[in-house]
Design an enzyme around this catalytic site. Sequence first.
Site, PDB file in Angstrom:
ATOM      1  N   LYS A  41     -38.750  68.177  58.144  1.00 28.04           N
ATOM      2  CA  LYS A  41     -38.898  68.813  56.819  1.00 28.04           C
ATOM      3  C   LYS A  41     -37.523  69.112  56.227  1.00 28.04           C
ATOM      4  O   LYS A  41     -36.642  69.640  56.920  1.00 28.04           O
ATOM      5  CB  LYS A  41     -39.709  70.109  56.980  1.00 28.04           C
ATOM      6  CG  LYS A  41     -40.116  70.767  55.659  1.00 28.04           C
ATOM      7  CD  LYS A  41     -40.972  71.997  55.924  1.00 28.04           C
ATOM      8  CE  LYS A  41     -41.417  72.696  54.648  1.00 28.04           C
ATOM      9  NZ  LYS A  41     -42.184  73.930  54.925  1.00 28.04           N
ATOM     10  N   SER A  58     -46.306  74.223  51.930  1.00 28.74           N
ATOM     11  CA  SER A  58     -45.195  73.486  51.368  1.00 28.74           C
ATOM     12  C   SER A  58     -44.857  72.222  52.152  1.00 28.74           C
ATOM     13  O   SER A  58     -44.218  71.319  51.623  1.00 28.74           O
ATOM     14  CB  SER A  58     -43.966  74.392  51.303  1.00 28.74           C
ATOM     15  OG  SER A  58     -43.547  74.770  52.613  1.00 28.74           O
ATOM     16  N   SER A  76     -47.471  77.112  55.615  1.00 25.97           N
ATOM     17  CA  SER A  76     -46.971  75.777  55.249  1.00 25.97           C
ATOM     18  C   SER A  76     -46.983  74.729  56.350  1.00 25.97           C
ATOM     19  O   SER A  76     -46.719  73.561  56.083  1.00 25.97           O
ATOM     20  CB  SER A  76     -45.555  75.891  54.691  1.00 25.97           C
ATOM     21  OG  SER A  76     -45.623  76.473  53.432  1.00 25.97           O
TER      22      SER A  76
HETATM   23  N1  GLN Z   1     -48.050  78.596  50.249  1.00 26.47           N
HETATM   24  C1  GLN Z   1     -47.315  79.756  50.682  1.00 26.47           C
HETATM   25  C2  GLN Z   1     -46.336  80.116  49.626  1.00 26.47           C
HETATM   26  O1  GLN Z   1     -46.346  79.506  48.620  1.00 26.47           O
HETATM   27  C3  GLN Z   1     -46.682  79.469  52.000  1.00 26.47           C
HETATM   28  C4  GLN Z   1     -45.306  78.959  51.949  1.00 26.47           C
HETATM   29  C5  GLN Z   1     -44.734  78.637  53.294  1.00 26.47           C
HETATM   30  O2  GLN Z   1     -45.355  78.861  54.334  1.00 26.47           O
HETATM   31  N2  GLN Z   1     -43.508  78.160  53.253  1.00 26.47           N
HETATM   32  O3  GLN Z   1     -45.553  81.005  49.756  1.00 26.47           O
END
Ligand code: GLN
Length: 506
Positions: free
Chosen positions: A81, A156, A180
């Site tokens: 990532k 994400s 994410s």
């Molecule tokens: N979808 C969550 C957010 O927008 C999780 C993000 C993440 O785990 N990096 O914050």
Amino acid sequence: MSAELTHLTASALAAQIATGELSSVQVTQAHLDRIAAVDDLVHAFLHIDRDRALDQAAAVDAKRAAGERLGPLAGVPLALKDVLTYTGAPTTCGSKILEGWMPPYNATVTQRLLDADIVILGKTNLDEFAMGSSTENSAYGPTRNPWDTDRIPGGSGGGSAAALAAFEAPLAIGTDTGGSIRQPGAVTGTVGVKPTYGGTSRYGLVALASSLDTPGPCARNVLDAALLHRVIAGHDPRDSTSIDAPVPDIVGAARAADVSGMKIGVVKELGGEGYAPGVEQRFTEAVALLESLGADIVEVSCPHFDYALAAYYLILPSECSSNLAKFDAMRFGLRVGDDGVLSAEQVMAATREAGFGAEVKRRIIIGTYALSSGYYDAYYGQAQKVRTLIARDFEAAFADVDVLVSPTTPSTAFRIGERVDDPLAMYKADLCTIPSNLAGNASASFPVGLAPEDGLPVGLQVMAPPLADDRLYRVGAALERALEAQWGGSLLDRIPELTTLQEVAR
Ligand code: GLN
């Protein structure tokens, strides 16, 4: 031949590389070919490190030829990532503000992958600075879900999950701040594990919310995830929040695949109204299956989970508003308006205006407000108190059960564009995953089937106490074994063959 190679598990590839039946160069080339064929469409990758990956692979093959002992994942390719630093490749975090930024050091996670002779294929797409649940917030365009390319791959870490489901890589690394790793895992039919907070190092992970961020393994099956987890886990003196404790026997737990005598709590608050019927159905069936495998199932109430989303969306913006202050046009990446006329402050403002996307700006504004004097106690302070109550709900539950379970997400993958203008609808994708981040415990998502109404993957979330990550693997592996016996193979065997862009054009 090479299509078959990209469908093998990481452990099978490693075994054949170790015996010399396959070379790492051959395996790596097969994955690079697959990326060349499908990634124009899927867009899992932001950067493909073709030459270096092949060099790394050749070095593994040379080691083997010289009779050196290889590690359990040596020579296997992986997708990283793009929020973890890797020298020699740009780290963008999916943001224009870091376009082309070359990090001067490797993240601890990256270094451990390299030390284990894992071949890094490239960097994967993500929502800008890991803020989002669909990978649509990337400044470099969305990633598509290989199950249905009109749909989101989650976020994400949509790039890492899509790379697995599209057979572009057998292993990937994600980071989980609010879901994410797990949410993309659920909507792509892959395995995603959020280790205990502090169980994997944050050194070299570009911070979103430092008290929540956790790197973790993504794979197409439970054993591969466990093998990768073991490579990256363990104490790191470079991260002050890294836990100095032995890593539990996660690989042993994945091999044991045994839930007999385990007490499993179904979280009452994470289900019911607002959950898609197919998600509920597959979840209920999976719980019944666990019971048939010898687990004791009870219902558990965690009343403060209802406030998790609200608390998270104060704590996360607060921390990110502070962490992202360093992107000021002076130290990293983009600089706009530096014409000798504008003041330094005006250059900073112009750069942040041009370099950050809408969601990042929204959160910086919310966080700055929540931390401002006069509002700090009412918002940030209050959210931290709620966080403590959520951690206590977990503690009370774990006094009684070994693990908790819920659906990973309320719905299957939604359509690209469907929620972009509705941040609250987007935030709800993480309803079930956020409590574990707030409490810092271990949790994971495992595929449990396809929703009957749309034929898209459903994930089951398992939550375990801090440093009991091994329990996730026991449950995940037992489920996988029983489900694969029912299905006659892996869930991903049922994914429709991806059309390549050339075929679309024809
Ligand atoms: N979808 C969550 C957010 O927008 C999780 C993000 C993440 O785990 N990096 O914050």
